[in-house]
Design an enzyme around this catalytic site. Sequence first.
Site: not given
Ligand code: GLN
Length: 413
Positions: A2, A77, A101
């Site tokens: 990532k 994400s 994520s």
């Molecule tokens: N979808 C969640 C958010 O928008 C989790 C994101 C993540 O785990 N980085 O915060």
Amino acid sequence: MKDIFASREFETHCGSRILAGFRAPYDATVLRRLAEAGLVVVGSTNMDEFAMGSSTENSAFQVTHNPWDPARIPGGSSGGSAAAVAARMVPAALGTDTGGSIRQPAALCGVVGIKPTYGRVSRYGLVAFASSLDQVGPIARSCADAALLLGVLAGHDPRDATSYPQPAPNFVAALTGEVSGLRIGLPRGFFDGAGADPETMAAAREALSTLQGLGAKTVPVELPNSAHGIATYYLICTAEASSNLSRYDGVKYGFRAPAAATLDEMYERTRSEGFGAEVKRRILLGTYVLSAGYYDAYYRKAQQVRTLIRADFARAFESCDLVAMPTTPGPAWRIGERVDDPLAMYLADVYTVTANLAGLPGLSVPCGFTRAGLPVGLQLIGRPLDEVTVLRAGDAYQRHTDFHERVPQGVAR
Ligand code: GLN
């Protein structure tokens, strides 16, 4: 990997214009460990800006498509990492998980993802979103591969004060294929949630029957405070993000808005032009909940509810070894469908945020497909530091199912 790790080899953008052109002067601990193990990082993957999102549509740079249906989002994400593994471009990838994520994109792309216990993997060199929730973990085709990669990543790092001092166990040696007698807790109301997709719920229930067939036992458990998980998570993560993101001021990193007459104007323009809409929304919300007068009503209250959510899990683990639930309420949605509805986007995290709030390890394993051919994931959550049991159960399940061996149309196995 990532696009969120400090790396001397690749620029680190974290999906944001504000880090355009930024190259770190050092490597994140996890990248150093990959290199020591002889693993080659072939590139960085697309992500939601600063890991804020559930669809990877919040990236400042590009849209990532779901290999199972290019009209749909890959989840987020860490959507780029999950899509790259699902499309068999790489055998495995690194993701990060603050509220789901790793697990949510893994589920929506039909691959395995594990968020280790908070502190199991070093966060040194990881761009911080919400420091009390962030954790690094692998996305892979199988639990066996995830265990192998986690073994490379995990372990104490003197450069991360929150990393566990104990050495990590041998995750691969724990994959015995044996689950007989394992007690799996089924939280009441989690497999038939209002608004949940019936096919997704049915696939998750079917996966539990498979595990029962292998000798696991299911027991009912209660996680009453999980109903407040989304509200609690979005107060805490925005509060921490508003603080963490104050460092992007045009002076220290990446992008600086040209043509500002004063220092204040330079800060203002850099942040206005450098951050996208979702990041701004969260900085505003987080600054608000931390402000004098609202701190007690929102931030402190959220921290108290976080303690209750953690206590619920501790109580559940008195009668079971793992807690199971679907990873997501439904399959991948269409690109563009939820971009104007942040609340609908936040609700996609309803099953994943509690493991972060409680610091627990959570795995998503492919457990079927909808009639439209979209992948579905089963989530297994373990006791603190018990990735071994989580991975053993996921691996045993994969020895008796082939969902993880199927590939999207046009992709070579
Ligand atoms: N979808 C969640 C958010 O928008 C989790 C994101 C993540 O785990 N980085 O915060």
